[in-house]
Design an enzyme around this catalytic site. Structure first.
Site, PDB file in Angstrom:
ATOM      1  N   VAL A  95       0.829  -1.207   0.000  1.00 22.18           N
ATOM      2  CA  VAL A  95       0.000   0.000   0.000  1.00 22.18           C
ATOM      3  C   VAL A  95       0.864   1.257   0.000  1.00 22.18           C
ATOM      4  CG1 VAL A  95      -1.914  -1.154   1.179  1.00 22.18           C
ATOM      5  CG2 VAL A  95      -0.166   0.015   2.551  1.00 22.18           C
ATOM      6  N   ASP A  96       2.174   1.087  -0.263  1.00 20.38           N
ATOM      7  CA  ASP A  96       3.107   2.199  -0.093  1.00 20.38           C
ATOM      8  C   ASP A  96       3.248   3.107  -1.303  1.00 20.38           C
ATOM      9  OD1 ASP A  96       4.866   0.686  -1.832  1.00 20.38           O
ATOM     10  OD2 ASP A  96       5.592  -0.415  -0.077  1.00 20.38           O
ATOM     11  N   HIS A 113      -4.540  -4.095  -2.205  1.00 18.92           N
ATOM     12  CA  HIS A 113      -4.930  -3.733  -0.842  1.00 18.92           C
ATOM     13  C   HIS A 113      -5.080  -2.238  -0.654  1.00 18.92           C
ATOM     14  CE1 HIS A 113      -2.998  -7.833   0.321  1.00 18.92           C
ATOM     15  NE2 HIS A 113      -4.257  -7.966  -0.056  1.00 18.92           N
TER      16      HIS A 113
END
Length: 246
Positions: A95-96, A113
């Site tokens: 999710v970065d 995600h």
């Protein structure tokens, strides 16, 4: 470039971002093993029901490394392959947002995600930048509410207890089926349904390559298994594909 260059699909997990300073939550030294109670901070039911959990979650986001992290050589190697003209798609469990920060076109990245770089209102679905919400937290609001409707804000990620977006998952499955080379990198391949994409790709004829320090359930299906550090192994692997298709 060879016009018959194969479609390369990269399924990335937490291991690709550890060199950027983002911990592997499930690994031997991961956060969940060191502090099992921390999992509540990203569990939807706990988050929605308990204001103290939300306050702790916001403090964790303020102190966490995700928004400060920068792409590493593995992320940049994926971009080099894409820029060489080889068709590349990224399916990420992370999710970065580091694939996009490295230069991968957002339209070629599927975030299974969600993203930690945005927040979403659980009432009206309004989305805004995570950094804006964190500024409110740093200014003294420990549990910032939606500016539009007053609803509870959360990161625009799929928390534990939430289902994946069926549209995103459907796109990921279609891409996996079309892959000619499917590279699973930095993922334990134990979290479903994301892990099943490796098997789906292999079932539809893709060459399956697994780049991960530890064994995975899909190793028996793999055509190649690489245990070397991702920061050097993935660039070598992808640069090799570029050379062969030039």
């Amino acid at each position: 470039m060879n016009t018959r260059a194969p479609l390369v699909v990269v399924l990335s997990g937490a291991g690709i971002s550890t060199d950027s300073g983002i911990p592997d939550y499930r690994g031997p030294n991961g956060l969940w093993r060191r502090d099992p109670g921390a999992e509540k901070l990203v569990t939807y039911q706990h988050y929605m029901a308990d204001p103290e959990i939300r306050r702790r979650s916001w403090r964790m986001r303020c102190d966490g490394p995700t928004l400060r992290a920068r792409p590493n050589e593995a992320h940049r190697a994926v971009v080099r392959l894409e820029r060489s003209g080889v068709p590349v798609r990224v399916i990420t469990q992370n999710v970065d947002g580091l694939h996009q920060l490295a230069g991968m076109p957002a339209r070629k990245v599927l975030e299974l995600h969600g993203t930690a770089r945005e927040v979403v209102c659980t009432e009206c679905a309004e989305r805004s930048a995570m950094e804006e919400a964190l500024e409110r937290v740093r200014a003294g609001d420990p549990d910032p509410a939606c500016a539009r409707c007053g609803g509870i804000l959360k990161s625009a990620t799929v928390m534990f207890g939430q289902a994946l977006d069926p549209e995103v998952l459907g796109q990921a499955m279609a891409i996996a089926k079309a892959a000619e080379i499917f590279i699973a990198v930095g993922t334990s391949l134990r979290v479903q349904p994301a892990a099943s994409l490796a098997g789906l790709a292999a079932q539809h004829g893709a060459r399956l390559v697994i780049v991960n320090a530890e064994p995975t359930p899909y190793d028996p299906l793999a055509d190649e298994i690489v245990r070397e550090p991702i920061g050097t192994a993935l660039p070598a692997l992808l640069d090799g594909i570029t050379a062969r298709t030039a």
